[in-house]
Design a protein around this motif. Structure first.
Motif, PDB file in Angstrom:
ATOM      1  N   GLY A 292       0.833  -1.205   0.000  1.00  0.00           N
ATOM      2  CA  GLY A 292       0.000   0.000   0.000  1.00  0.00           C
ATOM      3  C   GLY A 292       0.866   1.253   0.000  1.00  0.00           C
ATOM      4  N   LYS A 293       1.932   1.231   0.799  1.00  0.00           N
ATOM      5  CA  LYS A 293       2.831   2.388   0.854  1.00  0.00           C
ATOM      6  C   LYS A 293       3.679   2.479  -0.416  1.00  0.00           C
ATOM      7  CE  LYS A 293       2.790   3.019   5.836  1.00  0.00           C
ATOM      8  NZ  LYS A 293       3.497   2.952   7.138  1.00  0.00           N
ATOM      9  N   ALA A 294       4.085   1.328  -0.949  1.00  0.00           N
ATOM     10  CA  ALA A 294       4.871   1.351  -2.188  1.00  0.00           C
ATOM     11  C   ALA A 294       4.030   1.886  -3.339  1.00  0.00           C
ATOM     12  CB  ALA A 294       5.386  -0.054  -2.505  1.00  0.00           C
ATOM     13  N   MET A 295       2.771   1.468  -3.405  1.00  0.00           N
ATOM     14  CA  MET A 295       1.907   1.965  -4.473  1.00  0.00           C
ATOM     15  C   MET A 295       1.613   3.456  -4.269  1.00  0.00           C
ATOM     16  SD  MET A 295       0.373   1.518  -7.327  1.00  0.00           S
ATOM     17  CE  MET A 295       0.093  -0.206  -7.784  1.00  0.00           C
ATOM     18  N   ALA A 296       1.493   3.885  -3.031  1.00  0.00           N
ATOM     19  CA  ALA A 296       1.332   5.320  -2.773  1.00  0.00           C
ATOM     20  C   ALA A 296       2.539   6.076  -3.327  1.00  0.00           C
ATOM     21  CB  ALA A 296       1.170   5.579  -1.272  1.00  0.00           C
ATOM     22  N   GLY A 297       3.710   5.484  -3.211  1.00  0.00           N
ATOM     23  CA  GLY A 297       4.921   6.089  -3.760  1.00  0.00           C
ATOM     24  C   GLY A 297       4.856   6.174  -5.273  1.00  0.00           C
ATOM     25  N   LEU A 298       4.442   5.089  -5.911  1.00  0.00           N
ATOM     26  CA  LEU A 298       4.343   5.080  -7.380  1.00  0.00           C
ATOM     27  C   LEU A 298       3.307   6.108  -7.848  1.00  0.00           C
ATOM     28  CD1 LEU A 298       4.847   4.059 -10.221  1.00  0.00           C
ATOM     29  CD2 LEU A 298       3.383   2.082  -9.746  1.00  0.00           C
ATOM     30  N   ILE A 299       2.171   6.142  -7.175  1.00  0.00           N
ATOM     31  CA  ILE A 299       1.121   7.105  -7.551  1.00  0.00           C
ATOM     32  C   ILE A 299       1.661   8.530  -7.449  1.00  0.00           C
ATOM     33  CG2 ILE A 299      -1.102   8.086  -6.790  1.00  0.00           C
ATOM     34  CD1 ILE A 299      -1.926   5.174  -6.020  1.00  0.00           C
ATOM     35  N   SER A 300       2.387   8.793  -6.382  1.00  0.00           N
ATOM     36  CA  SER A 300       2.931  10.133  -6.182  1.00  0.00           C
ATOM     37  C   SER A 300       3.978  10.480  -7.255  1.00  0.00           C
ATOM     38  CB  SER A 300       3.507  10.223  -4.771  1.00  0.00           C
ATOM     39  OG  SER A 300       4.340  11.325  -4.658  1.00  0.00           O
ATOM     40  N   MET A 301       4.806   9.518  -7.606  1.00  0.00           N
ATOM     41  CA  MET A 301       5.803   9.767  -8.664  1.00  0.00           C
ATOM     42  C   MET A 301       5.098  10.062  -9.989  1.00  0.00           C
ATOM     43  SD  MET A 301       9.032   7.175  -8.076  1.00  0.00           S
ATOM     44  CE  MET A 301       8.263   5.696  -7.512  1.00  0.00           C
ATOM     45  N   ILE A 302       4.013   9.333 -10.254  1.00  0.00           N
ATOM     46  CA  ILE A 302       3.277   9.567 -11.498  1.00  0.00           C
ATOM     47  C   ILE A 302       2.641  10.963 -11.473  1.00  0.00           C
ATOM     48  CG2 ILE A 302       1.249   8.852 -12.856  1.00  0.00           C
ATOM     49  CD1 ILE A 302       1.952   5.931 -12.038  1.00  0.00           C
ATOM     50  N   ARG A 303       2.034  11.315 -10.349  1.00  0.00           N
ATOM     51  CA  ARG A 303       1.398  12.638 -10.247  1.00  0.00           C
ATOM     52  C   ARG A 303       2.425  13.759 -10.354  1.00  0.00           C
ATOM     53  NH1 ARG A 303      -2.977  10.827  -5.619  1.00  0.00           N
ATOM     54  NH2 ARG A 303      -4.539  10.056  -7.094  1.00  0.00           N
ATOM     55  N   ASP A 304       3.639  13.486  -9.916  1.00  0.00           N
ATOM     56  CA  ASP A 304       4.707  14.490 -10.022  1.00  0.00           C
ATOM     57  C   ASP A 304       5.310  14.540 -11.425  1.00  0.00           C
ATOM     58  OD1 ASP A 304       4.386  15.090  -7.405  1.00  0.00           O
ATOM     59  OD2 ASP A 304       6.171  14.019  -6.687  1.00  0.00           O
ATOM     60  N   GLY A 305       4.813  13.702 -12.329  1.00  0.00           N
ATOM     61  CA  GLY A 305       5.298  13.732 -13.716  1.00  0.00           C
ATOM     62  C   GLY A 305       6.660  13.094 -13.918  1.00  0.00           C
ATOM     63  N   GLN A 306       7.019  12.155 -13.049  1.00  0.00           N
ATOM     64  CA  GLN A 306       8.348  11.534 -13.167  1.00  0.00           C
ATOM     65  C   GLN A 306       8.480  10.571 -14.340  1.00  0.00           C
ATOM     66  OE1 GLN A 306      10.669   9.692 -10.191  1.00  0.00           O
ATOM     67  NE2 GLN A 306      10.050  11.126  -8.603  1.00  0.00           N
ATOM     68  N   PHE A 307       7.344  10.072 -14.849  1.00  0.00           N
ATOM     69  CA  PHE A 307       7.422   9.091 -15.943  1.00  0.00           C
ATOM     70  C   PHE A 307       6.701   9.620 -17.167  1.00  0.00           C
ATOM     71  CE2 PHE A 307       7.258   6.506 -11.966  1.00  0.00           C
ATOM     72  CZ  PHE A 307       8.565   6.046 -12.002  1.00  0.00           C
ATOM     73  N   LYS A 308       7.130   9.161 -18.352  1.00  0.00           N
ATOM     74  CA  LYS A 308       6.434   9.527 -19.587  1.00  0.00           C
ATOM     75  C   LYS A 308       5.293   8.554 -19.831  1.00  0.00           C
ATOM     76  CE  LYS A 308      10.638  11.129 -21.876  1.00  0.00           C
ATOM     77  NZ  LYS A 308      11.621  10.074 -21.585  1.00  0.00           N
ATOM     78  N   GLN A 309       4.311   9.035 -20.582  1.00  0.00           N
ATOM     79  CA  GLN A 309       3.111   8.234 -20.781  1.00  0.00           C
ATOM     80  C   GLN A 309       3.360   6.904 -21.498  1.00  0.00           C
ATOM     81  OE1 GLN A 309       0.162  10.975 -21.849  1.00  0.00           O
ATOM     82  NE2 GLN A 309      -1.462   9.787 -20.868  1.00  0.00           N
ATOM     83  N   ASP A 310       4.380   6.893 -22.373  1.00  0.00           N
ATOM     84  CA  ASP A 310       4.616   5.648 -23.120  1.00  0.00           C
ATOM     85  C   ASP A 310       5.611   4.720 -22.423  1.00  0.00           C
ATOM     86  OD1 ASP A 310       6.860   7.173 -23.441  1.00  0.00           O
ATOM     87  OD2 ASP A 310       6.938   7.039 -25.628  1.00  0.00           O
ATOM     88  N   GLN A 311       5.953   5.033 -21.195  1.00  0.00           N
ATOM     89  CA  GLN A 311       6.879   4.155 -20.486  1.00  0.00           C
ATOM     90  C   GLN A 311       6.150   2.981 -19.831  1.00  0.00           C
ATOM     91  OE1 GLN A 311       9.141   7.073 -18.014  1.00  0.00           O
ATOM     92  NE2 GLN A 311      10.920   6.340 -19.169  1.00  0.00           N
TER      93      GLN A 311
END
Ligand code: PLP
Length: 333
Positions: A292-311
């Motif tokens: 749950g905490k790891a996914m919260a981390g991934l969600i936050s990284m995505i919301r911060d724009g750390q990854f591109k859409q096609d990755q």
């Protein structure tokens, strides 16, 4: 890219390869990269989880050393202890476990979930107060058993010795096949990081495969500086143990402690949102302590724009759902 772990004693305990599947609804909801789940919650042994990969090598090592008992340690709701006890049952070893009451919540936490299964699976459960060095307590306990004529094999917290880490070194080769089978390149791996074995094993495997895929270890309790130093050390030791003459650059150890407050096993709002989102968009159950905490981390990284859409980002679902039953009040609505 061949790297041979077949010289290490290993016992088949896990359903491998674990499923590798896209979380399309979650990816769409977040408007981010394509999220893939490596379903190590489906390793199959008494509820499954990431420790089963480590235990294939740990139990192999224990049997090769003539052990009759495994001794291990963890928190009251340790998933590692549950899987270790199940592995011991399966191969006919006795199990004695030390469970530390470090997180005191309520009746369900103290009695349900993993601890209930430890009893059911036939372990001798010894509960103790919070300890300054639980691994040391476990080793002393094992020494006492040895003095009484038993042959104990001590498994450190989380199964995170060099032996256990090999489970995740070999997982990298499974992930490479998953990527090939789906015609994708993996652009990042995200997972819950605690006792270092998972992250160190993955990093050792990537180094063996000469891959530069970044691994993001989301801390579930420990300070990130301390955690990365520990991951670095175990990765170096694992590379050496595996007979690889390669080195790791400290910059490839990435850990974040932004998602673990207020502490190990203590809920926070990001975790609750992540667990609810995965349940309600994907029918995938995460757990309150780790994923749950790891996914919260991934969600936050995505919301911060750390990854591109096609990755393509891989979330390793390391298991832990059994612990949901230890936290009924936060999800009951
Ligand atoms: C133990 C555990 C982890 C962390 O793995 P480490 O190898 O200890 O870092 C992650 N998720 C779950 C569900 C676990 O039980």
């Amino acid at each position: 890219m061949t790297f041979d772990l077949s010289n290490f004693p290993r016992v088949g305990l896990a359903h491998l390869p674990t499923p590798f599947e896209p979380l399309n609804a979650l990816s769409e909801h977040l408007g981010g990269p394509k999220i893939w789940a490596k379903r190590d919650d489906c390793t199959g042994l008494a509820g499954g989880g990431n420790k089963t990969r480590k235990l294939e090598f740990l139990i192999g090592d224990a049997l090769s050393k003539g052990a009759d008992t495994i001794v291990t340690v963890g928190a009251t709701q340790s998933n590692h202890v549950r899987q270790s006890v199940a592995a011991a049952a399966k191969v006919g070893l006795k199990a004695e476990v030390l469970l530390e009451r470090a997180v005191i919540r309520d009746e369900a936490y103290a009695n349900n979930g993993n601890i209930m299964l430890d009893h059911l699976l036939g372990a001798k459960v010894h509960e103790c107060d919070a300890s300054a060095d639980l691994n040391l307590d476990g080793q002393l306990f094992a020494m006492k058993l040895a003095e009484q004529g038993h042959t104990p094999y001590f498994i450190p917290m989380g199964g995170s010795s060099v032996v256990g880490a090999l489970g995740y070194t070999s997982c990298i080769f499974e992930l490479m096949d998953d990527a090939d089978n789906n015609g994708i390149n993996i652009d990042g791996i995200v997972h819950a990081s605690s006792s270092q074995g998972t992250q160190a094993g993955l990093l050792a495997g990537l180094i063996a495969a000469e891959s530069t895929i970044p691994v993001y270890g989301i801390s579930v309790g420990r300070d990130q500086t301390e955690l990365s130093a520990m991951v670095l050390e175990l990765t170096e030791q694992t590379l050496e143990y595996a007979g690889l003459t390669k080195t790791i650059d400290s910059s490839s150890v990435i850990c974040s402690d932004k998602f673990c407050a207020p502490g190990y096993g203590e809920p926070n709002s990001g975790m609750i949102e992540a667990v609810q989102l995965c349940a309600q968009l994907e029918g995938v159950l995460l757990d309150p302590v780790y994923t749950g905490k790891a996914m919260a981390g991934l969600i936050s990284m995505i919301r911060d724009g750390q990854f591109k859409q096609d990755q393509n980002i891989v979330f390793i679902h390391t298991g832990g759902q059994t612990a949901l039953h230890a936290y009924p009040s936060i999800f009951k609505g």
